[in-house]
Design an enzyme around this catalytic site. Structure first.
Site, mmCIF file in Angstrom:
data_model
loop_
_atom_site.group_PDB
_atom_site.id
_atom_site.type_symbol
_atom_site.label_atom_id
_atom_site.label_comp_id
_atom_site.label_asym_id
_atom_site.label_seq_id
_atom_site.Cartn_x
_atom_site.Cartn_y
_atom_site.Cartn_z
ATOM 1 N N ILE A 288 0.821 -1.210 0.000
ATOM 2 C CA ILE A 288 0.000 0.000 0.000
ATOM 3 C C ILE A 288 0.852 1.255 0.000
ATOM 4 O O ILE A 288 0.333 2.363 -0.030
ATOM 5 C CB ILE A 288 -0.987 0.034 1.197
ATOM 6 C CG1 ILE A 288 -0.263 -0.286 2.495
ATOM 7 C CG2 ILE A 288 -2.143 -0.918 0.981
ATOM 8 C CD1 ILE A 288 -1.143 -0.170 3.726
ATOM 9 N N GLY A 289 2.142 1.087 0.048
ATOM 10 C CA GLY A 289 2.993 2.273 -0.002
ATOM 11 C C GLY A 289 4.454 1.887 -0.070
ATOM 12 O O GLY A 289 4.840 0.794 0.305
ATOM 13 N N ASP B 19 9.086 15.654 9.291
ATOM 14 C CA ASP B 19 8.701 15.260 7.939
ATOM 15 C C ASP B 19 7.186 15.381 7.788
ATOM 16 O O ASP B 19 6.510 14.453 7.376
ATOM 17 C CB ASP B 19 9.182 13.832 7.665
ATOM 18 C CG ASP B 19 9.256 13.540 6.164
ATOM 19 O OD1 ASP B 19 9.135 14.503 5.361
ATOM 20 O OD2 ASP B 19 9.413 12.375 5.788
ATOM 21 N N GLY C 206 8.346 3.774 0.530
ATOM 22 C CA GLY C 206 9.037 5.002 0.930
ATOM 23 C C GLY C 206 10.519 4.749 1.036
ATOM 24 O O GLY C 206 10.998 3.668 0.684
ATOM 25 N N GLY C 207 11.241 5.737 1.512
ATOM 26 C CA GLY C 207 12.675 5.605 1.659
ATOM 27 C C GLY C 207 13.022 4.441 2.570
ATOM 28 O O GLY C 207 14.012 3.754 2.396
ATOM 29 N N LYS D 194 5.040 -2.108 7.981
ATOM 30 C CA LYS D 194 6.119 -1.402 7.306
ATOM 31 C C LYS D 194 7.391 -2.220 7.479
ATOM 32 O O LYS D 194 7.825 -2.485 8.602
ATOM 33 C CB LYS D 194 6.280 -0.020 7.935
ATOM 34 C CG LYS D 194 7.344 0.829 7.300
ATOM 35 C CD LYS D 194 7.064 2.286 7.591
ATOM 36 C CE LYS D 194 8.241 2.935 8.279
ATOM 37 N NZ LYS D 194 8.029 4.332 8.605
ATOM 38 N N GLY E 31 11.257 1.626 3.118
ATOM 39 C CA GLY E 31 10.960 0.291 2.607
ATOM 40 C C GLY E 31 9.532 0.246 2.116
ATOM 41 O O GLY E 31 8.979 1.265 1.711
ATOM 42 N N LYS E 32 8.951 -0.940 2.160
ATOM 43 C CA LYS E 32 7.594 -1.071 1.639
ATOM 44 C C LYS E 32 6.580 -1.213 2.771
ATOM 45 O O LYS E 32 6.901 -1.715 3.838
ATOM 46 C CB LYS E 32 7.517 -2.303 0.741
ATOM 47 C CG LYS E 32 8.269 -2.091 -0.559
ATOM 48 C CD LYS E 32 8.296 -3.346 -1.389
ATOM 49 C CE LYS E 32 8.996 -3.057 -2.714
ATOM 50 N NZ LYS E 32 9.566 -4.255 -3.319
ATOM 51 N N VAL E 33 5.378 -0.761 2.498
ATOM 52 C CA VAL E 33 4.308 -0.894 3.477
ATOM 53 C C VAL E 33 3.250 -1.833 2.903
ATOM 54 O O VAL E 33 2.789 -1.640 1.786
ATOM 55 C CB VAL E 33 3.677 0.472 3.814
ATOM 56 C CG1 VAL E 33 2.648 0.315 4.908
ATOM 57 C CG2 VAL E 33 4.739 1.465 4.238
#
Ligand code: NAG
Ligand code: NAG
Ligand code: NAG
Ligand code: NAG
Ligand code: NAG
Ligand code: NAG
Ligand code: NAG
Ligand code: NAG
Ligand code: NAG
Ligand code: NAG
Length: 826
Positions: A496-497, A614, A499-500, A518, A502-504
């Site tokens: 579902i996502g 962030d 990012g820097g 995550k 890793g993966k979610v």
């Protein structure tokens, strides 16, 4: 016109009926037995039927009906019920036919007296119902006792078994089995010690330990729709700086969701409060101490109602159980829409109470600049059945539980099989001691070194840890296999996502709990630090507007964090670059307020300010009700007071959201988050990405572009066209004004998140006022724009900014840092 009034009458009478039903609860299943009595006994408006009336549902006939003359019995329940009893010489069952499945209440009345050869004080017995152990080896020397239980009945009968110990007998003076209103007990509740974890209650039995009415007044069963006894709180009260208030007439159930079945007006209408009248700077907790059985989880329900009607400002305080936050920054005034007399309650579970003392406190929040105020109207403590379905500690534990309860308890919960007892015992004791230390550290210290130590320590004990601690408070460390199963072995379909970090993944645990998983990509040093920071942060904070931690996993060198699942994804995806339905202005304002509350809490909710670092629309997540929660604490740092000597060299954050002052001075303050939040506000207002290279040059940078139009007094040029039609112009201007202040070049000139929150509140009010007005006028809301006709270009603008690239904002900082510096230098 006629139709309208007819409808009105109909709905009024419907309402009236609802009120009738609500005020006198009539249970579907309603068994009231005055055991041993030859007569029916009326208690208030209920009748306990003579013993023989229900003899057909009782398994044995060989039992004795006993009676006494003792009249010197003082009890809050009616004493006529105690004058007779039924004695069981052998195991005996009542089998009650159940008409309505669901949670039922069982009350057992005991009063030992002497009847012929039977001295009821010597009786020793157990009571079971369904698969629950309600009483075990129970003996009552003197005095009267009412035991109260509730559990979910899923079949069409309830079997209640009285089981005498060998050589003894059992007795009961009266009993009640009644169905409970569905709203009374929730399906689950959050665990105080492990924020984000919910504990399911559907299949658990509860035993009422205490029901307390604050305000130094007992509420007798006849004043309660469910015939509950609420004892006065004064014997439990620890503190002296208290005062009591009573204003029962002020209680009104018509607003909010609380019914009289939750608690009667006589409970909500009295309270004990912090006696701050004499000292407006009073900083003290109001504490009650209760004695409970160690080793069980407890459901604790807090009842509140603002009956004070003071002009001293809103009710805003912290609620604690044993020094844990049961609810931080509890904002009663907002929760009850500032309507005096509206009852409110919440439930929490406190897990594995380690001693026999439970302390409950309310006290001023350091976040609050309001007048110090803390109040409590009522409290319920209910013991939750353990993994063996028992509400009683078992024999094996009895011996030493009083002295060394903690290690003992965990041993009991861990030992279900009973194999290799000695080995497990040694291991458990060893782990308990270590974990106890560690947990204290994770909970109360923020020193990273300590935390590193913890992580390392947990790393080598995991293989046994989980099996042993499955029901204890350490449950938020999850086994890798469980996560593999939940995510279908990290299936690409469930991503579902990205990012820097890793993966979610979306994950579903066996019990149906949806989570976001995550998974850290590499074991780089930086990743590991962020991983730790984030777990540390998340386990400390518990707030409605922060995404909660459910657990983590560091087995096999994995860095996995499990969060609550947010049904509606990121705020960003609702603003642009997706086919999701457009958010209304009111929804956007509410989301904005929610996320501001989350950040505000980070800044002020803990002794040291936490800087998110962030803040961006991709880090604001929306739950199924579009409530905003702030996520991704990976970069968070505590505020400048501990950082004064430290000059942060690695600039972190996201492209487009970075505080320019932070870039030049590399000095981090809460105001850096305020800047980023200002950028998010513009995204919300304009419905486009922060940096969108696909746009004409002057429009690429959202902040520059929006500010340019703001200076010219024509914000409608830059905002989302959808809003131009439906939002109140005043509200939009107010919003723009706040965003502009947040974006001030110098941090000193930016407002605090508290100020932002306050101003956003008035922007929302302006919008609500306008909507109300146009509802009344029967008009479609439409802002009356000056020069509206000139703005035809704005339509095409947003059209192509939606669906354009606009994804740079999510790119990790390190990659774009160089570019960005160039950009900022220009
Ligand atoms: C029983 O009596 C109480 C107070 O005396 C009242 O509030 C309640 O409505 C009555 N219940 C029924 C079913 O009549
Ligand atoms: C008790 O009440 C029940 C139900 O109202 C009735 O059927 C029964 O005859 C009564 N028993 C006595 C002893 O009055
Ligand atoms: C109750 O009192 C009466 C007279 O006071 C006495 O005759 C009777 O035996 C007593 N019953 C019991 C169970 O003590
Ligand atoms: C009944 O038993 C209790 C507790 O064992 C004892 O204290 C009491 O004296 C007994 N009463 C009689 C009348 O034997
Ligand atoms: C009691 O437990 C047994 C086995 O665990 C189960 O089959 C049975 O349905 C349970 N009974 C009730 C009333 O829950
Ligand atoms: C009772 O249990 C059943 C089956 O587990 C569940 O579907 C139901 O929602 C439960 N009811 C309550 C009130 O907890
Ligand atoms: C509660 O009331 C009792 C008498 O009704 C009084 O003695 C006691 O001081 C009160 N306690 C508090 C805390 O007000
Ligand atoms: C609260 O106080 C105001 C003014 O003091 C009064 O008008 C109002 O009726 C009070 N409300 C309640 C519920 O007591
Ligand atoms: C109130 O209790 C909490 C939890 O025990 C504690 O952290 C806080 O410092 C207390 N506040 C005061 C003023 O004593
Ligand atoms: C359990 O503990 C109680 C109080 O400490 C004690 O009186 C009782 O004898 C114990 N029972 C067993 C079976 O050890």
């Amino acid at each position: 016109m006629r139709n309208l009034s007819l409808e009105l009458i109909l709905s009024c009478s419907y309402l009236f009926c609802l009120i009738c039903v609500a005020s006198g609860f009539v249970p579907v299943d309603n068994y009231l037995i005055d055991c041993g009595s030859p007569r029916n006994s009326s208690i208030g408006n209920r009748t306990f039927l003579a013993d023989n009336f229900y003899s057909d549902i009782l398994s044995t006939t060989q039992n004795i009906l006993a009676s006494t003359n003792v009249s010197s019995l003082s009890s809050s329940y009616d004493s006529t019920l105690y004058l007779t009893a039924r004695i069981f010489d052998q195991a005996s069952r009542y089998t009650f036919p159940i008409k309505e499945k669901g949670r039922h209440l069982i009350r057992l009345y005991f009063f030992p007296f002497v009847f012929g050869e039977y001295n009821l004080s010597t009786a020793k017995f157990s009571v079971h119902a369904q698969n629950f152990t309600l009483l075990k080896d129970y003996q009552l020397d003197k005095g009267s006792v009412v035991k109260e239980y509730s559990f979910n009945i899923t079949t069409n009968q309830l079997v209640l078994t009285f089981m005498p110990n060998s050589g003894s007998f059992a007795f009961v003076n009266a009993l009640e089995v009644i169905s409970l209103p569905i709203e009374l007990i929730p399906d689950s509740a959050g665990v105080v010690e492990t924020p984000g974890v919910k504990h399911n209650l559907q299949n658990q039995a509860l035993e009422t330990v205490l029901r307390v009415n604050m305000g130094n007044e007992t509420v007798h069963p006849q004043k309660d729709t469910l015939w509950r006894l609420w004892v006065s709180d004064d014997t439990f009260l620890k503190h002296s700086a208290v005062s009591t208030v009573s204003n029962i007439d002020a209680v009104t159930y018509k607003n909010g969701h609380v019914t009289e079945n939750i608690a009667p007006a006589s409970v909500y209408g009295t309270a004990t409060k912090l006696d701050s009248d004499r000292d407006p700077r009073l900083n003290a907790n109001l504490t009650w101490l209760f004695s409970v059985d160690a080793g069980f989880d407890y459901l604790v329900r807090f009842h509140f109602c603002d009956i004070v009607n003071s002009s001293l400002g809103p009710f805003f305080f912290n609620v604690y159980i044993n020094s844990w936050f049961a609810y931080a920054n509890f904002d009663l005034s907002t929760l009850t829409s500032n309507i005096i007399g509206t009852p409110y309650f919440f439930d929490v579970i406190t897990s594995s109470i380690s001693s026999s003392a439970m302390s409950v406190s309310v006290g001023p929040s350091s976040e609050s600049s309001y007048y110090p105020m803390a109040i409590l109207n009522g409290l319920e403590i209910m013991k939750i059945s353990n993994s063996q379905g028992s509400l009683e500690t078992s024999d094996s534990e009895n011996g030493s539980s009083k002295t060394n309860s903690r290690s003992k308890i965990i041993l009991i919960t861990g030992l279900s099989g009973g194999i290799s007892i000695l080995l497990v015992f040694v291991l458990v004791l060893f782990l308990v001691c270590r974990r106890r230390r560690k947990l204290a550290v994770v909970g109360h210290s923020k020193e990273e070194d300590n935390f590193v130590m913890n992580m390392n320590q947990t790393g080598d004990t995991h293989s046994n840890g989980l099996a042993v601690f499955s029901t204890s408070k350490f449950r938020y460390r999850y086994p890798f296999t469980a996560i593999e199963e939940a995510t279908n072995n990290f299936s690409e379909d469930l991503i579902i996502g990205t990012g820097g970090f890793g993966k979610v993944y979306k994950g579903i645990f066996r019990d149906g709990t949806k989570v976001a998983v995550k998974r850290g990509q590499s074991k780089s040093r930086q990743g590991l630090t962020e991983f730790r920071t984030e777990i540390e942060m998340l386990s400390q904070f518990r707030h409605r507007h922060l995404v909660s931690l459910i657990g983590y996993c560091d087995e096999r060198n994995e860095m996995i964090i499990i969060y609550e699942f947010m049904e509606n994804g990121t705020l960003k995806s609702h603003l642009y670059c997706s086919d999701l339905p457009v958010l209304s202005w009111k929804q956007r304002l509410e989301i904005c307020i929610g996320s501001a509350k989350g950040i505000h809490y980070l800044h002020t909710g803990y002794t040291k300010a936490i800087i998110h670092r962030d803040v961006k629309s991709a880090n604001i997540l929306l739950d199924e009700n579009l409530m905003a929660k702030v996520a991704d604490f990976g970069l968070s740092k505590s505020g400048p007071e501990i950082d004064q000597t430290h000059v942060s060299t690695a600039v972190k954050g996201s492209f487009g959201y970075l505080d320019p002052e932070y870039l030049t001075r590399q000095q981090l303050t809460e105001k850096s988050d305020v800047y980023s939040f200002g950028v998010v506000m513009l995204e919300i207002l304009c419905g486009r990405a922060v940096i969108d290279p696909s746009l004409p040059r002057e429009k690429v940078n959202l902040v520059e572009w929006a500010m340019k139009w703001r200076e010219r007094g024509r914000i409608q040029e830059s905002i989302d066209t959808y809003l131009v039609d439906q939002a109140s112009e005043e509200s939009l201007w107010k919003f723009m004004e706040i965003a502009e202040k947040c974006l001030a070049k110098s941090g000193l000139n930016r407002p605090s998140m508290g100020d932002v929150l306050w101003n956003l509140g008035s922007a929302l009010q302006l919008q609500v006022k306008e909507e109300k007005q146009s509802d009344e006028d029967g008009l479609v809301p439409k802002a009356d724009w000056v020069g509206y006709q000139e703005t035809t270009t704005s339509a095409s603008t947003t059209q192509f900014s939606r669906g354009s690239l606009g994804n740079l904002a999510g790119v990790s900082m390190s990659k774009v840092f160089a570019n960005m510096v160039k950009e900022e230098m220009r």
